[in-house]
Write a protein that holds these residues in place. Structure first.
Motif, PDB file in Angstrom:
ATOM      1  N   GLU A  50       0.866  -1.181   0.000  1.00  0.00           N
ATOM      2  CA  GLU A  50       0.000   0.000   0.000  1.00  0.00           C
ATOM      3  C   GLU A  50       0.904   1.233   0.000  1.00  0.00           C
ATOM      4  OE1 GLU A  50      -2.981  -0.301   3.023  1.00  0.00           O
ATOM      5  OE2 GLU A  50      -3.308   1.849   3.164  1.00  0.00           O
ATOM      6  N   HIS A  80       9.523   2.138  -7.770  1.00  0.00           N
ATOM      7  CA  HIS A  80       8.930   1.390  -6.655  1.00  0.00           C
ATOM      8  C   HIS A  80       7.519   0.994  -7.027  1.00  0.00           C
ATOM      9  CE1 HIS A  80       8.184  -0.089  -2.666  1.00  0.00           C
ATOM     10  NE2 HIS A  80       9.297   0.428  -2.162  1.00  0.00           N
ATOM     11  N   ILE A  91      10.173  -5.695  -6.535  1.00  0.00           N
ATOM     12  CA  ILE A  91       9.426  -4.647  -5.817  1.00  0.00           C
ATOM     13  C   ILE A  91       9.919  -3.278  -6.251  1.00  0.00           C
ATOM     14  CG2 ILE A  91       8.863  -3.646  -3.590  1.00  0.00           C
ATOM     15  CD1 ILE A  91       9.573  -6.239  -2.269  1.00  0.00           C
ATOM     16  N   MET A  92      11.222  -3.110  -6.257  1.00  0.00           N
ATOM     17  CA  MET A  92      11.765  -1.773  -6.472  1.00  0.00           C
ATOM     18  C   MET A  92      13.190  -1.854  -6.995  1.00  0.00           C
ATOM     19  SD  MET A  92      14.116  -1.492  -3.902  1.00  0.00           S
ATOM     20  CE  MET A  92      14.296   0.264  -4.046  1.00  0.00           C
ATOM     21  N   LEU A 115      14.584   4.890   1.773  1.00  0.00           N
ATOM     22  CA  LEU A 115      13.372   4.301   1.193  1.00  0.00           C
ATOM     23  C   LEU A 115      12.664   3.390   2.174  1.00  0.00           C
ATOM     24  CD1 LEU A 115      14.554   3.383  -2.390  1.00  0.00           C
ATOM     25  CD2 LEU A 115      12.387   4.354  -1.787  1.00  0.00           C
ATOM     26  N   PHE A 121       5.337   3.553   2.193  1.00  0.00           N
ATOM     27  CA  PHE A 121       4.869   2.252   1.701  1.00  0.00           C
ATOM     28  C   PHE A 121       4.654   1.353   2.909  1.00  0.00           C
ATOM     29  CE2 PHE A 121       7.439   3.788  -1.879  1.00  0.00           C
ATOM     30  CZ  PHE A 121       6.617   3.503  -2.961  1.00  0.00           C
ATOM     31  N   LYS A 123       3.853  -2.893   3.769  1.00  0.00           N
ATOM     32  CA  LYS A 123       3.771  -4.231   3.174  1.00  0.00           C
ATOM     33  C   LYS A 123       2.906  -5.152   4.029  1.00  0.00           C
ATOM     34  CE  LYS A 123       8.414  -4.183   1.173  1.00  0.00           C
ATOM     35  NZ  LYS A 123       9.639  -3.878   1.938  1.00  0.00           N
TER      36      LYS A 123
END
Lengths: 147, 81
Positions: A50, A80, A91-92, A115, A121, A123
């Motif tokens: 999210e 990302h 993922i990124m 990050l 973000f 998970k």
């Protein structure tokens, strides 16, 4: 500097080639790719990511801008993903280009550390038996202190 | 102002976003106001050390003033990368 936030998959090889071509002659390119890790039990179905549209892009921009201030970088790329990912999915990715490798390596590590705990973000790991939000780790927060 | 919730905060409160008219002066005041409103808010805000707050999409703190703020977001510590 290029910042991409998307749900679609991306091709790390093609991204690296494109980045290397666009920074041609620079001397050093470092990349890191994050991949969805399965659980130790091997039964992760989905990792749902999210994010906070708007803040995500501005947070990634300020982290990348800070990296450019601290190191001598020719270019920075951050990709990302969000949405529903499966074990083994990318993922990124971050890529940094500089004239000498030290700047590119250090900046890539800096980007990854920030990050982890400064980009909005979250998970969630989903298995057949239910789901759990991934908790942040103290060591991730502590990792920021070295910069 | 718009109040947004993410991750388990969103799940616990049961909605991603709502519009709130408030006279709360600080984030902490807003948290108290919401917690007093319904149990689901009290449950989500029970441990503020497990929460982060952003004001107009910038990370902030619970003692920050709300004057002029249009968007408040509550969420757990981030897990990017």
């Amino acid at each position: 500097m290029r910042i991409v936030v998307q749900d679609a998959p991306f091709d790390p090889g093609a991204e690296l080639n494109g980045f290397t071509v666009s920074t041609q002659g620079t001397g050093a390119v470092v990349t890191f790719t994050g991949v969805v890790r399965d659980l130790a039990t091997g039964d992760l179905d989905v990792m749902e990511i999210e994010h906070y549209p708007g803040m995500t892009e501005s947070a990634l921009n300020s982290i990348a801008t800070e990296a450019q201030k601290r190191w001598s970088l020719v270019d920075v790329l951050v990709i990302h993903r969000y949405g529903r990912l499966r074990p083994g999915d990318q993922i990124m990715m971050v890529a940094t280009a500089s004239r000498h490798r030290k700047d590119a390596f250090e900046a890539a590590e800096f980007l990854m550390d920030y990050l982890k705990s400064r980009a909005p973000f979250w998970k969630k790991e989903i298995t057949r038996d239910g789901s759990d939000w991934v908790a942040s780790k103290e060591e991730d927060e502590a990792a920021l202190n070295r910069w | 102002m718009n109040v947004l919730y993410f991750a388990w905060v969103r799940e616990r409160i049961g909605l991603p976003k709502e519009r709130i008219d408030t006279d709360a002066e600080t984030v902490a005041d807003l948290v108290h106001e919401l917690s007093a409103r319904e149990e689901r808010y009290a449950a989500a805000f029970a441990d503020l050390t497990a929460l982060r707050v952003a004001l107009d999409q910038e990370l902030s703190s619970f003692d920050a003033p709300l004057a002029g703020v249009r968007e408040v977001a509550f969420f757990p510590p981030m897990t990017g990368g």
